[in-house]
Design a protein around this motif. Sequence first.
Motif, PDB file in Angstrom:
ATOM      1  N   THR A 137     -64.900 -29.306  12.062  1.00 17.28           N
ATOM      2  CA  THR A 137     -64.101 -28.086  12.128  1.00 17.28           C
ATOM      3  C   THR A 137     -62.990 -28.122  11.092  1.00 17.28           C
ATOM      4  OG1 THR A 137     -64.549 -27.901  14.491  1.00 17.28           O
ATOM      5  CG2 THR A 137     -62.698 -26.638  13.636  1.00 17.28           C
ATOM      6  N   SER A 138     -62.416 -29.294  10.888  1.00 11.61           N
ATOM      7  CA  SER A 138     -61.347 -29.438   9.913  1.00 11.61           C
ATOM      8  C   SER A 138     -61.861 -29.127   8.517  1.00 11.61           C
ATOM      9  CB  SER A 138     -60.773 -30.863   9.968  1.00 11.61           C
ATOM     10  OG  SER A 138     -59.790 -31.039   8.964  1.00 11.61           O
ATOM     11  N   LEU A 139     -63.068 -29.574   8.178  1.00 11.09           N
ATOM     12  CA  LEU A 139     -63.622 -29.294   6.860  1.00 11.09           C
ATOM     13  C   LEU A 139     -63.854 -27.783   6.694  1.00 11.09           C
ATOM     14  CD1 LEU A 139     -64.794 -30.116   4.163  1.00 11.09           C
ATOM     15  CD2 LEU A 139     -66.988 -30.572   5.315  1.00 11.09           C
ATOM     16  N   ALA A 140     -64.402 -27.146   7.719  1.00  7.88           N
ATOM     17  CA  ALA A 140     -64.619 -25.700   7.654  1.00  7.88           C
ATOM     18  C   ALA A 140     -63.291 -24.964   7.525  1.00  7.88           C
ATOM     19  CB  ALA A 140     -65.371 -25.227   8.897  1.00  7.88           C
ATOM     20  N   TRP A 141     -62.297 -25.438   8.254  1.00  7.42           N
ATOM     21  CA  TRP A 141     -60.974 -24.797   8.184  1.00  7.42           C
ATOM     22  C   TRP A 141     -60.353 -24.982   6.799  1.00  7.42           C
ATOM     23  CZ3 TRP A 141     -58.466 -21.264  10.729  1.00  7.42           C
ATOM     24  CH2 TRP A 141     -57.080 -21.130  10.563  1.00  7.42           C
ATOM     25  N   LYS A 142     -60.532 -26.152   6.225  1.00 13.44           N
ATOM     26  CA  LYS A 142     -60.004 -26.395   4.886  1.00 13.44           C
ATOM     27  C   LYS A 142     -60.655 -25.479   3.857  1.00 13.44           C
ATOM     28  CE  LYS A 142     -57.034 -29.739   5.616  1.00 13.44           C
ATOM     29  NZ  LYS A 142     -55.593 -29.530   5.348  1.00 13.44           N
ATOM     30  N   ASN A 143     -61.937 -25.216   4.046  1.00 11.98           N
ATOM     31  CA  ASN A 143     -62.617 -24.298   3.136  1.00 11.98           C
ATOM     32  C   ASN A 143     -62.005 -22.891   3.198  1.00 11.98           C
ATOM     33  OD1 ASN A 143     -64.375 -26.223   2.211  1.00 11.98           O
ATOM     34  ND2 ASN A 143     -66.054 -25.650   3.600  1.00 11.98           N
ATOM     35  N   LEU A 144     -61.593 -22.477   4.418  1.00 14.00           N
ATOM     36  CA  LEU A 144     -60.991 -21.146   4.574  1.00 14.00           C
ATOM     37  C   LEU A 144     -59.578 -21.098   4.011  1.00 14.00           C
ATOM     38  CD1 LEU A 144     -62.175 -20.200   8.197  1.00 14.00           C
ATOM     39  CD2 LEU A 144     -63.104 -19.395   6.019  1.00 14.00           C
ATOM     40  N   THR A 145     -58.816 -22.145   4.239  1.00 11.02           N
ATOM     41  CA  THR A 145     -57.414 -22.145   3.797  1.00 11.02           C
ATOM     42  C   THR A 145     -57.254 -22.527   2.335  1.00 11.02           C
ATOM     43  OG1 THR A 145     -57.159 -24.425   4.602  1.00 11.02           O
ATOM     44  CG2 THR A 145     -56.560 -22.630   6.117  1.00 11.02           C
ATOM     45  N   ASP A 146     -58.334 -22.976   1.718  1.00  9.90           N
ATOM     46  CA  ASP A 146     -58.264 -23.365   0.310  1.00  9.90           C
ATOM     47  C   ASP A 146     -57.943 -22.169  -0.582  1.00  9.90           C
ATOM     48  OD1 ASP A 146     -58.732 -25.253  -1.939  1.00  9.90           O
ATOM     49  OD2 ASP A 146     -60.411 -23.903  -2.347  1.00  9.90           O
ATOM     50  N   VAL A 190     -69.459 -13.161   1.519  1.00  7.92           N
ATOM     51  CA  VAL A 190     -68.293 -14.034   1.672  1.00  7.92           C
ATOM     52  C   VAL A 190     -68.701 -15.498   1.659  1.00  7.92           C
ATOM     53  CG1 VAL A 190     -66.511 -14.753   3.310  1.00  7.92           C
ATOM     54  CG2 VAL A 190     -66.892 -12.324   2.860  1.00  7.92           C
ATOM     55  N   LEU A 191     -69.697 -15.824   2.499  1.00  9.01           N
ATOM     56  CA  LEU A 191     -70.091 -17.223   2.644  1.00  9.01           C
ATOM     57  C   LEU A 191     -70.844 -17.727   1.418  1.00  9.01           C
ATOM     58  CD1 LEU A 191     -71.117 -17.049   6.388  1.00  9.01           C
ATOM     59  CD2 LEU A 191     -69.106 -18.182   5.442  1.00  9.01           C
ATOM     60  N   ALA A 192     -71.666 -16.878   0.800  1.00  5.75           N
ATOM     61  CA  ALA A 192     -72.364 -17.291  -0.409  1.00  5.75           C
ATOM     62  C   ALA A 192     -71.376 -17.570  -1.534  1.00  5.75           C
ATOM     63  CB  ALA A 192     -73.352 -16.203  -0.840  1.00  5.75           C
ATOM     64  N   SER A 193     -70.334 -16.744  -1.625  1.00  2.00           N
ATOM     65  CA  SER A 193     -69.300 -16.972  -2.626  1.00  2.00           C
ATOM     66  C   SER A 193     -68.572 -18.282  -2.370  1.00  2.00           C
ATOM     67  CB  SER A 193     -68.310 -15.797  -2.617  1.00  2.00           C
ATOM     68  OG  SER A 193     -67.218 -16.044  -3.480  1.00  2.00           O
ATOM     69  N   ASP A 194     -68.339 -18.569  -1.084  1.00  2.00           N
ATOM     70  CA  ASP A 194     -67.649 -19.816  -0.751  1.00  2.00           C
ATOM     71  C   ASP A 194     -68.521 -21.020  -1.074  1.00  2.00           C
ATOM     72  OD1 ASP A 194     -65.308 -21.117   0.922  1.00  2.00           O
ATOM     73  OD2 ASP A 194     -67.173 -21.984   1.679  1.00  2.00           O
ATOM     74  N   ALA A 213     -68.359 -21.611  -4.709  1.00  2.00           N
ATOM     75  CA  ALA A 213     -67.051 -22.119  -5.126  1.00  2.00           C
ATOM     76  C   ALA A 213     -66.895 -23.600  -4.803  1.00  2.00           C
ATOM     77  CB  ALA A 213     -65.942 -21.311  -4.447  1.00  2.00           C
ATOM     78  N   HIS A 214     -67.573 -24.055  -3.732  1.00  2.34           N
ATOM     79  CA  HIS A 214     -67.455 -25.455  -3.324  1.00  2.34           C
ATOM     80  C   HIS A 214     -68.778 -26.196  -3.530  1.00  2.34           C
ATOM     81  CE1 HIS A 214     -64.210 -23.438  -1.007  1.00  2.34           C
ATOM     82  NE2 HIS A 214     -63.547 -24.563  -1.223  1.00  2.34           N
ATOM     83  N   LEU A 215     -69.553 -25.749  -4.505  1.00  2.00           N
ATOM     84  CA  LEU A 215     -70.873 -26.326  -4.694  1.00  2.00           C
ATOM     85  C   LEU A 215     -70.812 -27.813  -5.027  1.00  2.00           C
ATOM     86  CD1 LEU A 215     -73.720 -25.257  -4.519  1.00  2.00           C
ATOM     87  CD2 LEU A 215     -73.694 -24.878  -6.988  1.00  2.00           C
ATOM     88  N   SER A 216     -69.875 -28.177  -5.878  1.00  2.00           N
ATOM     89  CA  SER A 216     -69.787 -29.597  -6.255  1.00  2.00           C
ATOM     90  C   SER A 216     -69.377 -30.466  -5.073  1.00  2.00           C
ATOM     91  CB  SER A 216     -68.795 -29.761  -7.412  1.00  2.00           C
ATOM     92  OG  SER A 216     -67.504 -29.305  -7.034  1.00  2.00           O
TER      93      SER A 216
END
Length: 422
Positions: free
Chosen positions: A34-43, A321-325, A328-331
Amino acid sequence: MSAGASPKLSRESSLQSSATSESKTFRGRPARRTSLAWKNLTDAPIRTAVSLGGIGFSILLMFMQLGFLGSVGDTATVVLSRMNCDILVQSQDYLNVYDPTTLPGDLPQWLEGIPEVRSAVPLDIGVTVWQSPVDESFRAIALMGIDLDDPAFELPELTPTVRAQLRPPGAVLIDDASNKSFGPRNGEKFTSADIGTTTDVAGSPATIKGTFEMGTGLAANGALLGSRKTFDELTPGPRGNRVSLILVSLTNPEKLDEGLHAIEQRLKSLGGPASQAVPMTLDEAMSRERGRWYFETPIGMIFGIGVVLGVVVGGVISYMVLASDVMAHLSEYATLKAIGYSNAYLVKTLLTQSTLLAILAFPPSLFLACVLYYATSHYSSIPIRMTPTWIVLVLVLTLFMCNAAGVFALRKLLKAEPASLF
């Protein structure tokens, strides 16, 4: 490690062991996912805010379409819900409560001869033409004619005094929920100040003797209530000895099936047009009325399609939204795959992120929908209410569309090799 093992094999074994251990740690502690998913949103807070706005719009669209669809069902049964009976007898050509066609006028007397029947009350109902006393414009309005000695409706306004005032031909009560276009004196709503107003209804004079509270709907924006004699005078064309509906009350309401069977047998034995009448319980009549408006009228189908459209729009927005994310975090995702994280973990991470988007977008959309429900009900006189059913249904649809979009957005990543993503 044996002396013959190569350094490359040793590093691969060590990396695999480390990845496996880390994966188990994450599976044992879902809070870190959950923390990783949250970090993706707050990034990227601006991008996340825009995403929430798009998903929130689709949620609001679903709420509004469901609200209008619910109002179709509520207003379709507003008249039936006030009827004082156990069984309703309709014509086989019945379309809706404001277009019920007719039955033989002597049928109530025949039904009252059944031992299981306590009373059979006639009701006339239809649509006529009302002339606004303010601007003299003509508008369609519902008209109901009742037996003043045995009213068909449970209305507190139908006191003995009021019923006595309704006996003169042309005397009517008007629903205070009738649209302001019908011409109330205050320009907003019919009140006691309109008592005594006389206007033209289908070419005959009608005088307002008071108001009643029942509620109008999408089929009719206004309603009048009077005696059966007044109904005959204020509706165009000859009717003869006919009645629109028959409201049957049983001597023992608990034996509903026995009473319904007895009525069916009596109607068959009469033959002719009477044998074509259709008896049903009041609950069944209300269910059929809703079904007709939901599935057999353009307005019901439009709002139903609107709900589906809201889900589709929300799914597309969520996917973008999710495809863009993901891109953005592909690497970062590639690194996780390279060190041994499974596809299942990546799916769970993105689904957690999509669930968070749905949960964050839902409350403000619900609040705004309640505001719009109130405003629409106030200004259009069409009741739209928020129900627990709508809340749960929209929440489920929101979670479904966001998570489905997450799965589709992850397909590119799942098919890619980690080495090709750098």
